[in-house]
Design an enzyme around this catalytic site. Structure first.
Site, PDB file in Angstrom:
ATOM      1  N   ASN A  33       0.824  -1.220   0.000  1.00  0.00           N
ATOM      2  CA  ASN A  33       0.000   0.000   0.000  1.00  0.00           C
ATOM      3  C   ASN A  33       0.854   1.265   0.000  1.00  0.00           C
ATOM      4  OD1 ASN A  33       0.921   0.180   2.602  1.00  0.00           O
ATOM      5  ND2 ASN A  33      -1.087   0.175   3.580  1.00  0.00           N
ATOM      6  N   TYR A 155       3.063  -3.322  19.552  1.00  0.00           N
ATOM      7  CA  TYR A 155       3.666  -3.908  18.356  1.00  0.00           C
ATOM      8  C   TYR A 155       3.977  -5.386  18.590  1.00  0.00           C
ATOM      9  CZ  TYR A 155       6.764  -4.552  14.385  1.00  0.00           C
ATOM     10  OH  TYR A 155       7.336  -5.016  13.241  1.00  0.00           O
TER      11      TYR A 155
END
Ligand code: UDP
Length: 333
Positions: A33, A155
Site C-alpha cells: 500500500n 507492536y
C-alpha cells in the site's frame, strides 16, 4: 516455475526479497500500500516480465483472494514498522498487524480445504520478546510485555497474536506456515523516517551532524544485513523441517548503540573526534515520557542453524560500509 506472493514487497526487506525470488526464477506478485514502502524500492525490477505489482492493501479481501490465485508460496511482510511510528500511531499498528494476517490465513485455509497447499512465511519480530531480561532470546522463551498503557508493547503483542493464529492454523488444520522473528535488519533502502538507528546514524554522519544516541548508549542490539536475511528466509521456506515452527532470524553479533555510533563516525571520517560528534538524549525526549526500551536484544540462533545450511556473510563493518555506499550513491542521484 514457482509463483510467490510478497505482501509489503515494496518495503525495505520486501523489495530485496522480491529481487532474490526473481533471481531464483520465480514469478512474483507484490501487494503493497506504499505506506512505509515505496515503488522506488522496486525501480530496478519494476518492468521485469515475471513481476506483477499491485498498489493495494492486504486488508482488502477481494484483492487478497484474487492475488492468491495460482500462487505456491506467500511471504507476508506487510506490517507496521519502526518503534517511533508505533509509539506515535498504536491504532494503525494494531490494525495493520492483526486483521490482514487473519485475512490471509483464512483465505489460505479456504484453499487448503480445497486441496491446494500454499505455504506461508509470516514475518514476525524480536519485539515479541518484549523486555524479557534474558541475555539471549530463544524461541521457547517467555514473552514479557510492559503494561497496555505503554503503546510500544502493542507492536510485539499484535505480532504475537499473528504468531498464535498462524501456529493454530498449523496445529488444527495442518496449514503450512513458517514464522520468522526478525531481529534488527539493516541495509540499503531502509528509511530513517521511522526511527531505525543505523540509517539515522549514517544520514547524520554524512551530513556532518551529531549522531543522537538515546539514553546512555549501552543498550545492545545485533544488526544483520538484509541480503543475508533474505537468503535465510528463502532457505527456511524450502525446508519441510521448518514448517509449523518459529525461528529467530538475524545476526548474533552484539554491539552497544554508542559503539555503533562510533563505528559509523569512523567509517565516514577515520580522524573524527567521536565524542564531539555524538550527543545523548533521553528516551522521553526521543519518544514519549512513558517510553520503555528493550535494553539487551541478542538472538539464540541454534534452531535456525540446525535447520538451514546458509550462514550470514556480512559482518557489522561491511554492513555499515555498504549502507554508507548506498546512501552516498543515492544522494549523488
Ligand atoms: N536509537 C538511538 N538513536 C536513534 C535511533 C535509535 O540511540 O536515532 C536507539 C534506540 O533507542 C534503541 C536502539 O537504538 O535502543 C535501536 O533502535 P531501532 O529503532 O533501530 O530498533 P529497535 O528499538 O526496534 O531495536
Amino acid at each position: 516455475m514457482k509463483h510467490s506472493l510478497v505482501t509489503g514487497g515494496a518495503g525495505f526487506i520486501g523489495s530485496h526479497l522480491v529481487e532474490a525470488l526473481l533471481d531464483r526464477g520465480d514469478r512474483v506478485s507484490v501487494i503493497d500500500n506504499e505506506s512505509t514502502g515505496s515503488v522506488e524500492n522496486l525501480a530496478r525490477i519494476i518492468d521485469h516480465e515475471r513481476l506483477s505489482y499491485t498498489k493495494g492493501t492486504v486488508a482488502d479481501r477481494d484483492l487478497v483472494r484474487e492475488s492468491l490465485e495460482g500462487v505456491d508460496e506467500v511471504y507476508h511482510l506487510a506490517a507496521a514498522v519502526g518503534v517511533e511510528l508505533i509509539a506515535r500511531s498504536p491504532i494503525h499498528t494494531i490494525e495493520t498487524n492483526i486483521y490482514p494476517t487473519e485475512l490471509i490465513l483464512s483465505e489460505l485455509d479456504r484453499r487448503h480445504q480445497q486441496g491446494q497447499a500454499v505455504k506461508l512465511f509470516l514475518a514476525s519480530t524480536s519485539e515479541v520478546y518484549g523486555k524479557n531480561p534474558m541475555k539471549l532470546y530463544a524461541e521457547e522463551d517467555d514473552l514479557v510485555f510492559g503494561p497496555t498503557t505503554r503503546a510500544r508493547w502493542s507492536y510485539g503483542a499484535s505480532k504475537a497474536i499473528d504468531e498464535f493464529l498462524a501456529l493454530a492454523y498449523w496445529r488444527e488444520h495442518r496449514l503450512p506456515v513458517v514464522v520468522g522473528r526478525f531481529f534488527n535488519v539493516v541495509g540499503p533502502r531502509q528509511s530513517p523516517a521511522y526511527g531505525m538507528v543505523l540509517p539515522r546514524f549514517v544520514e547524520a554522519a554524512l551530513a556532518g551532524r551529531k549522531l543522537t544516541v538515546h539514553d546512555d548508549g549501552h543498550q545492545v542490539r545485533c544488526f544483520a544485513y538484509v541480503l543475508d536475511i533474505v537468503r535465510l528466509v528463502m532457505e527456511l521456506m524450502q525446508n519441510s523441517e521448518a514448517t509449523g515452527r518459529v525461528f529467530n532470524i538475524g545476526s548474533d553479533e552484539p554491539v552497544e548503540i554508542l559503539e555503533l555510533a562510533r563505528r559509523v563516525i569512523r567509517a565516514v571520517d577515520p580522524a573524527a573526534d567521536v565524542d564531539a560528534r555524538t550527543e545523548f538524549i533521553s528516551y522521553a525526549e526521543a519518544y514519549s515520557p512513558d517510553f520503555e526500551d528493550c535494553r539487551h536484544r541478542v538472538p539464540d540462533l541454534s534452531r535456525l542453524y540446525e535447520t538451514v545450511e546458509f550462514r550470514p556473510i556480512f559482518g557489522l563493518d561491511e554492513t555499515i560500509s555498504r549502507v554508507l555506499d548506498w546512501k552516498q550513491s543515492e544522494s549523488r542521484g
